[in-house]
Design an enzyme around this catalytic site. Sequence first.
Site, PDB file in Angstrom:
ATOM      1  CD  GLU A  34       2.683 -18.858   4.946  1.00 61.25           C
ATOM      2  OE1 GLU A  34       1.465 -18.692   5.121  1.00 61.25           O
ATOM      3  OE2 GLU A  34       3.404 -18.012   4.397  1.00 61.25           O
ATOM      4  CD  GLU A  90       6.586 -13.959   1.487  1.00 59.67           C
ATOM      5  OE1 GLU A  90       5.461 -13.471   1.369  1.00 59.67           O
ATOM      6  OE2 GLU A  90       6.835 -14.918   2.227  1.00 59.67           O
TER       7      GLU A  90
HETATM    8  C1  NOJ Z   1       3.294 -14.820   4.458  1.00 57.06           C
HETATM    9  C2  NOJ Z   1       2.728 -14.812   3.085  1.00 57.06           C
HETATM   10  O1  NOJ Z   1       3.485 -15.609   2.235  1.00 57.06           O
HETATM   11  C3  NOJ Z   1       2.676 -13.381   2.610  1.00 57.06           C
HETATM   12  O2  NOJ Z   1       2.268 -13.339   1.270  1.00 57.06           O
HETATM   13  C4  NOJ Z   1       1.744 -12.619   3.503  1.00 57.06           C
HETATM   14  O3  NOJ Z   1       1.757 -11.271   3.136  1.00 57.06           O
HETATM   15  C5  NOJ Z   1       2.180 -12.724   4.963  1.00 57.06           C
HETATM   16  N1  NOJ Z   1       2.427 -14.075   5.316  1.00 57.06           N
HETATM   17  C6  NOJ Z   1       1.129 -12.171   5.897  1.00 57.06           C
HETATM   18  O4  NOJ Z   1       0.023 -13.018   5.903  1.00 57.06           O
HETATM   19 CA    CA Z   2       5.190 -17.246   2.874  1.00 55.51          CA
END
Ligand code: NOJ
Ligand code: CA
Length: 667
Positions: free
Chosen positions: A448, A472
Amino acid sequence: MKRLLFFAVTLLAISCSKQQVLSPDGHTHIAFRLTQAGAPEYSVIQDGDTLIQWSALGLSCMEQDLTTGFRLMDIDRESRSERWETVWGEEHWIDDRHHEMTVELEHQSGIRMNIVFRAFDDGIAFRYELVPAQSEAEADDRLIILDEATEYRFTADHQAWSIPWRTEYYEGLWTKSPLSEITDTLCSPVTLEMTNDHYAFVHEAALTDYPAQNLYMADGALKTYLTPWLDSTAHVTPVKAYEQMPFVTPWRMVILARSLPEMVASRIMLNLNEPCAIEDPSWIKPMKFIGIWWGMHMKSMTWEQGPIHGATTTNMERYLRFAKEHGIEAVLAEGWNLGWEDWKHFSFTEPYSDWDMDYLSQLADSLGVAIIGHNETGGNAADYEDVLDEAYAYHQKHNIRAIKTGYVSPIIRTKDGLQLNKGQSGVRHYRKVIETAAKYHICIDNHEPVMPTGLQRTWPNLMTQEGVRGQEWNAWSQDGGSPCNHVTILPFTRIMAGPVDYTPGVFAFENPVMPQTRVHSTLTGQLGLFVCFYSPLQMACDLPENYMRHPEAFRFIESVPCDWERSMLIDGRIGEYCIFARQRRGGEDWYIGGITNENARNITIPLSMLTEGKTYSARVYHDDDDADWQTKPYAYVIDQATFTSTDTIRLRMASGGGLAIELKPEN
Ligand code: NOJ
Ligand code: CA
């Protein structure tokens, strides 16, 4: 008197004429002029074609309108031709060859505004330097910037690849549309497929204490919209930046390339950043890593403590031993620390009771595997800043040399209240993190983030960043996962801005929790990503047990490097396919990766990059004839062969597929 007269005549000559600066190869030039009203403008011509016609420059500020009312004081010229060594990167050595022209302007208020133009063979850049009025009476060194007048008035209706400016964390699907049909404000960068089959990449470099650039179309031009400050109710205000003169803005840059390989090879953005600020960066090491991570996204593990807690001592020990056995340099663990129950009050120094930090750090040391820490802030940057030193000292004490940071919250809480992460306050926060981490010899993988702008040249401990709709999303996105073409767009858009923590390497395509969502790729397509997507901290995201279902294919992940001597795009089309070749840094072996969208295709790879006269033994990983991301993602073939630089490899990539090739010299 004579001298004064000469000075006056020279000034008159400068102010009446159009000024220009040519690229070293003489093909591209930037022209500058002041209009009758004293408004600065520039244009860009390449090989006789005007690519950007007269476009506005300047800043509008609360105190003064610095878009008009200027007179030309002087022109200064410089040139640079040098080669510099990267700490890590897609290239070991980078050439910086450009001609520079500084246009020194004085505003009617007495404020000086210099515009520094640089013409490179593969593009142009400029920035503003603001100097307060010299006379005591007028002197006030504050400027509140309301907007930047910078525009890019392209002369044709090019196709633009972009995402909207409020895309949360830049995690969106890129789309293409003609400039004339753009209605949204867009994030920077924007990639243009030009009507003359050339390419342009519009972005910024060296974003420092200033809001990130966004872009919108108005009156036939792509214009700058700086990220605004928010008020106490998190609403957009008219203020974009608070500055003290003297200051410089980030560089505005446009890569202008005659082909896609040339665009990808451009290093303008890095050249526009300052040299390395870390005196001895030898502690900064590119690493591949696995991690306790995908399990949480696939819901077979949890971040918080409980029956299926992921980051336990036992699990981490298993991951560390697996990494050691397979030559993977590091292991990430998320959910090791207190705070995951509410995502608001994270501790960065207190582990859950089933995580034995002392034991694990000693074990990691004895195995020679690094632990990558994780600091999710839930968007609370202000509290994180308060404990940065303490947190990094704790990680350093446990020999943790890299930390993945996270800011999950569309609006973050900074020292200045709720703000957009790419506003000036957010930009300041991220910089503070990088500089503090450097003091503790810690590298950062920033999730982020603000869109990268090449700061890793100055702070090479800023190794990689998210700022992308990453893997993800293929675990839990309600829309079924990213379409096949997504990965074939990123190398030409987001990744042009800098290394990406996309997390390739899924080896199991079933999704028991969200059966309608999945990775739109074949297994070979996942291997191809390790070469196509550049990141000096490169995660292989899947679970060890899934890798062990395909140990022969996993061999590619074991051997592919993440630090390169040379890199090149062999072939590609944005949104369709790409084939990259990269040579291991300090080594002679080459790696080739390919990916395609939903269309299967046959491709031809000339091996002319190999050293003449040498024979290379190759392992070629490719989709089987009946492979398909939907019906047969596991259908892959591994061939062994020998090649020389005069050979050509012909392969078929399946729908959603790819290829990966490792070439090692025999002699
Ligand atoms: C968003 C991140 O992009 C991801 O990689 C992470 O596992 C989660 N947040 C939790 O921090
Ligand atoms: Ca993310």
